[in-house]
Structure formats: structure tokens, C-alpha cells
Design a protein around this motif. Sequence first.
Motif, mmCIF file in Angstrom:
data_model
loop_
_atom_site.group_PDB
_atom_site.id
_atom_site.type_symbol
_atom_site.label_atom_id
_atom_site.label_comp_id
_atom_site.label_asym_id
_atom_site.label_seq_id
_atom_site.Cartn_x
_atom_site.Cartn_y
_atom_site.Cartn_z
ATOM 1 N N SER A 1 0.838 -1.186 0.000
ATOM 2 C CA SER A 1 0.000 0.000 0.000
ATOM 3 C C SER A 1 0.885 1.252 0.000
ATOM 4 C CB SER A 1 -0.867 -0.076 1.262
ATOM 5 O OG SER A 1 -1.714 1.007 1.288
ATOM 6 N N GLY A 2 0.552 2.208 -0.854
ATOM 7 C CA GLY A 2 1.312 3.458 -0.901
ATOM 8 C C GLY A 2 2.504 3.421 -1.836
ATOM 9 N N SER A 3 2.723 2.290 -2.558
ATOM 10 C CA SER A 3 3.904 2.195 -3.423
ATOM 11 C C SER A 3 3.704 2.871 -4.783
ATOM 12 C CB SER A 3 4.308 0.725 -3.614
ATOM 13 O OG SER A 3 3.242 -0.023 -4.138
ATOM 14 N N GLY A 4 2.466 3.307 -5.074
ATOM 15 C CA GLY A 4 2.241 4.057 -6.310
ATOM 16 C C GLY A 4 1.494 3.295 -7.389
ATOM 17 N N LYS A 5 0.914 2.146 -7.054
ATOM 18 C CA LYS A 5 0.230 1.314 -8.059
ATOM 19 C C LYS A 5 -0.957 2.058 -8.673
ATOM 20 C CE LYS A 5 -0.811 -1.945 -5.060
ATOM 21 N NZ LYS A 5 -0.336 -1.337 -3.805
ATOM 22 N N THR A 6 -1.808 2.621 -7.814
ATOM 23 C CA THR A 6 -3.006 3.308 -8.317
ATOM 24 C C THR A 6 -2.620 4.565 -9.092
ATOM 25 O OG1 THR A 6 -4.177 2.465 -6.402
ATOM 26 C CG2 THR A 6 -5.243 4.234 -7.596
ATOM 27 N N THR A 7 -1.568 5.249 -8.632
ATOM 28 C CA THR A 7 -1.106 6.448 -9.335
ATOM 29 C C THR A 7 -0.670 6.075 -10.762
ATOM 30 O OG1 THR A 7 -0.391 7.335 -7.218
ATOM 31 C CG2 THR A 7 0.519 8.388 -9.180
ATOM 32 N N LEU A 8 0.024 4.950 -10.897
ATOM 33 C CA LEU A 8 0.442 4.491 -12.229
ATOM 34 C C LEU A 8 -0.789 4.173 -13.080
ATOM 35 C CD1 LEU A 8 2.479 3.536 -14.338
ATOM 36 C CD2 LEU A 8 2.727 1.396 -13.077
#
Length: 342
Positions: A38-45
Motif C-alpha cells: 500500500s502506498g507504493s504508487g500502483k493506483t497512481t500508475l
Amino acid sequence: MKAISIRDLSSGYGGDPVIRDISFDLEEKELLAILGPSGSGKTTLLKTIAGFLPAQSGLIKLDSQVVSSPQKIVPPEKRNIGLVPQEGSLFPHLDVSANISFGIRRNPKKTQRVAELLEIIDMKEYAHARPQELSGGQQQRVALARALAPTPKLILLDEPFTAMDTSLRAQMRRDIRNILTLTATTAIMVTHDQEEALATADQLAIMQDGRLIAFGTPHELYEKPASQDVASSLGEVNAIPATVESEHSVNTELGTFVARIMGDAVLGQHGIVLVRPEALTIEETDSPNAKITGSVFHGHDSTVTVSTNSGMVLKVRESQQHDRVPGTLCAVKVLREGIFLK
Ligand code: ADP
């Protein structure tokens, strides 16, 4: 043909980039799982690929056309991308057919397309059911059919099974995989579940702190991880201090055993060897090298924790049930090839 190419992409929410220097290619009809905590940037990508966030640097190409760069952003509705959000995204006042046809309302062939998709998701008899009459799994199949209706070039799935229980998740993974194969659709799925990623995807992208730390097939990344972080993203792993003894072996506190030597390590090089818990075994012996400190039963197997003579803590997976009493002396042995990293 590449369905999507990403080069040196950085993106975020206006301030400093949240994801940095992301580069990868995905072939047509492949399913990519983006895995990371969680928070590693998956959704942002995913949002940047969908066109909801601009590229701060680098670029995204879909079908060889640039859709995102610092100079250009093709809006989401012009990208020919289908989105499958987390559960609960169906329109509650519309029946299954109307939900599926929502994005193709003005298409004269919509009735035929909806019938085709109902067949593919195996829900013909639910055409007139309301979302609230369906199970969570059925709702997600309808959400996938709705996203597939306009025959998109790419489908993005954002943690599509989060709210489901374990057995339903496994079934859904198979269903979604089959539906994507049947419709020959390229897809990118975000997940924080390593088992889901390993079981479902053709390609895996592992994210950590906004960066892509690995990209490859599940087998490649599991068998030949380039770092300890990559290995531990895909399941528990023991990191044992080691010295390279030959082209194919390392010397450790547990003795000498076979290892794949990664990179340009030379003889005598110090580093670590990665060994999965299922590659270790415990034997009772007169010449112990460890002591059992605990055991956790998982049903299909158990994880036994041992402390070696030097105090190193290791995890051992046992598929057969043994009575492991803390305090018992034992010998830990390595059964399979380890991975040596500098
Ligand atoms: P993941 O999907 O891997 O859980 P996210 O892409 O959601 O990670 O988040 C990555 C980072 O971006 C987090 O540090 C988070 O705080 C930040 N972030 C997420 N959404 C926003 C937002 N709307 N505005 C500002 N920062 C955000």
C-alpha cells in the motif's frame, strides 16, 4: 505488437512526483499485474495510464500513439481504455443488460453485443436482474462485461477482488483470466496480493516507493529475483550470509550447497543466498546446527521457525505434519538451489 509502452514516466498530484522513472512494454493480449505494498504508487500508475493524471516527465504510448507526455494528454474517454473499479461500481437502478450496454447506448448493435458478453461471462439468465440481487463475484463479472462492451484496447482493473473471501477470489481469478483470454484483451490489474499476481498474470511489475523494482514473468521473478526486495515481494524468503565457493555453489553456516550466482560475483565473494522456506528441511540428528523456536500451522502446511548455532533465524515450510517442540535441537538442510546476490 506492443499494446502499451511506457518510458521514463514520472507522475503525481502536482507536487513532487509520486512515481518515478517507470519504463516497460506490454504485448497485446497479455495480462500484467502491478504488485506492491500500500502506498507504493500502483493506483497512481494506473490513473496515469488511464489519463486522469498527467505525465510530469517521460511518455506513455498506446498502440504506438503517444497519449501522455509533458506536452500532451489525450483525455481518458478518448483512450479506448475500459476500467473495472473495486466492487460496488454498478448502477443500482439499472439491470444487468443496461449496466453492460451503458457505454454503447447509442450503438445500433448494442443488443447483440450485450448478448455476446452475457454468454462470455456465463450470466445469460441474469440479463434482467438488478445488481443488488447478484453475488459479489457476479457483480464483478458484470463490471468486466461493461468495461469490455466498447471493445477497448486495454482494460484496467483496480484491486478487483479486494472485498471477496479467499475461495471466491480464487474462482474469480480464473473467471477473469478466462474472460480476458476469450475476448483477446490486453489488461493491467493492480493488486497487493502476491498469490493473486503469481497465479493470474503473464507479466508482473513490482513497485516499491514509487519505483518499478522488477518487471518479468512470474516464473522469472520468482526463480531469479534480482534483489532481496523482489524475492520477498513474492513470498517469504530466508537471506543467509554466504561466500561464493564455485560457479554453482556457496558456502554458508548450513554448509555448502548449490546456488545460482547472480550478476558478476567472483569466487570468494561475500553476499547473501536467498532460500525459500519450502527449500529447507529439518532433521533430527546427533550433529545439530539449529534449535526449533516455534511452529505455526496453516492447514495445508506449517511454518517452523529455527534459530541456528550463530543465532540466525530461519523459516522452514513443512507440508507434512510433525510435532515440532520448541527447544528441540535439529539439523537444517537446503534441498534446492539458492540464489546468490552480492
Ligand atoms: P498504492 O495504490 O500502491 O496503494 P497510491 O498510488 O494510491 O499507492 O499512492 C502512492 C502515494 O501517493 C502515497 O504516498 C499517497 O499518499 C499519495 N497519494 C495518493 N493519492 C493522492 C492524492 N489524491 N493527492 C496527493 N497524494 C496522493
